[in-house]
Motif scaffolding. Structure first.
Motif, short mmCIF file in Angstrom:
data_model
loop_
_atom_site.label_atom_id
_atom_site.label_comp_id
_atom_site.label_asym_id
_atom_site.label_seq_id
_atom_site.Cartn_x
_atom_site.Cartn_y
_atom_site.Cartn_z
N UNK A 56 -6.65 -7.80 7.46
CA UNK A 56 -6.60 -7.72 8.93
C UNK A 56 -5.14 -7.78 9.35
N UNK A 57 -4.76 -6.97 10.30
CA UNK A 57 -3.40 -6.98 10.81
C UNK A 57 -2.51 -6.00 10.08
N UNK A 58 -1.22 -6.30 10.08
CA UNK A 58 -0.27 -5.42 9.41
C UNK A 58 0.81 -6.25 8.74
N UNK A 59 1.38 -5.66 7.69
CA UNK A 59 2.40 -6.34 6.89
C UNK A 59 3.46 -5.32 6.52
N UNK A 77 1.24 -1.88 -4.50
CA UNK A 77 1.63 -2.65 -5.67
C UNK A 77 3.15 -2.71 -5.73
N UNK A 78 3.67 -3.93 -5.67
CA UNK A 78 5.10 -4.14 -5.86
C UNK A 78 5.31 -4.22 -7.37
N UNK A 79 6.08 -3.29 -7.94
CA UNK A 79 6.28 -3.30 -9.39
C UNK A 79 7.09 -4.52 -9.84
N UNK A 80 6.82 -4.93 -11.07
CA UNK A 80 7.56 -6.06 -11.63
C UNK A 80 9.07 -5.80 -11.54
N UNK A 81 9.80 -6.87 -11.26
CA UNK A 81 11.25 -6.79 -11.18
C UNK A 81 11.82 -6.30 -9.87
N UNK A 82 10.98 -5.84 -8.94
CA UNK A 82 11.47 -5.31 -7.65
C UNK A 82 11.59 -6.46 -6.64
N UNK A 83 12.80 -6.65 -6.12
CA UNK A 83 13.00 -7.67 -5.08
C UNK A 83 12.30 -7.20 -3.82
N UNK A 84 11.54 -8.12 -3.21
CA UNK A 84 10.80 -7.77 -2.01
C UNK A 84 10.69 -8.97 -1.09
N UNK A 85 10.39 -8.68 0.17
CA UNK A 85 10.26 -9.71 1.19
C UNK A 85 9.12 -9.31 2.12
N UNK A 86 7.94 -9.96 2.00
CA UNK A 86 6.84 -9.65 2.91
C UNK A 86 7.10 -10.24 4.30
N UNK A 87 6.80 -9.44 5.32
CA UNK A 87 7.03 -9.85 6.70
C UNK A 87 5.83 -9.43 7.55
N UNK A 88 5.32 -10.36 8.36
CA UNK A 88 4.24 -10.05 9.31
C UNK A 88 4.71 -10.46 10.70
N UNK A 89 4.85 -9.49 11.60
CA UNK A 89 5.30 -9.80 12.95
C UNK A 89 4.24 -10.58 13.72
N UNK A 90 2.98 -10.31 13.43
CA UNK A 90 1.84 -11.03 14.01
C UNK A 90 1.00 -11.58 12.86
#
Length: 124
Positions: A56-59, A77-90
């Motif tokens: 539900x919602x968006x990311x 799918x975030x592949x192994x080794x990939x730097x990432x930052x999940x963000x949800x405005x709501x």
């Protein structure tokens, strides 16, 4: 026989943000749900892929090579080794599928980092 579960209902019932809870096991992986809002942290998982599914919602998943926008019903799918930052405005409800060895915030420790023991707590 185990009863069916509703990942969306379980995620909606959670009180804490960015605190995944294990709702099922699949071979060497956990199925987790979480309620999220705001930013988690830039991190990576050196040896594990991570599947995000939006209940539900968006990311938004920010990565150094670009950003992926996910809406309800989308997965990535975030592949192994990939730097990432999940963000949800709501507020957003997510389901994750990760290997049992995956650390919550990978190679980074923040005030939002949850141990596996915390993630395995029963859901009320």
């Amino acid at each position: 026989m185990l009863p069916a579960i509703s990942p969306k209902k379980i995620a909606a019932s959670l009180d804490e943000l960015w605190s995944p809870r294990v709702v099922a096991e699949l071979d060497d992986s956990y199925v987790k749900v979480a309620k999220v809002k705001g930013m988690l942290a830039w991190h990576s998982h050196d040896t594990e892929d991570e599947l995000f599914f939006i209940l539900q919602g968006s990311l938004r998943i920010e990565m150094e090579a670009g950003t992926v926008e996910l809406g309800e019903g989308d997965s990535y799918v975030v592949p192994k080794g990939v730097r990432h930052n999940p963000v949800a405005d709501e507020e957003c409800l997510i389901m994750l599928i990760e290997k049992k060895t995956t650390l919550h915030t990978g190679n980074v420790d923040t005030d939002r980092t949850r141990s596996l023991q915390e993630q395995l707590r029963p859901v009320a």
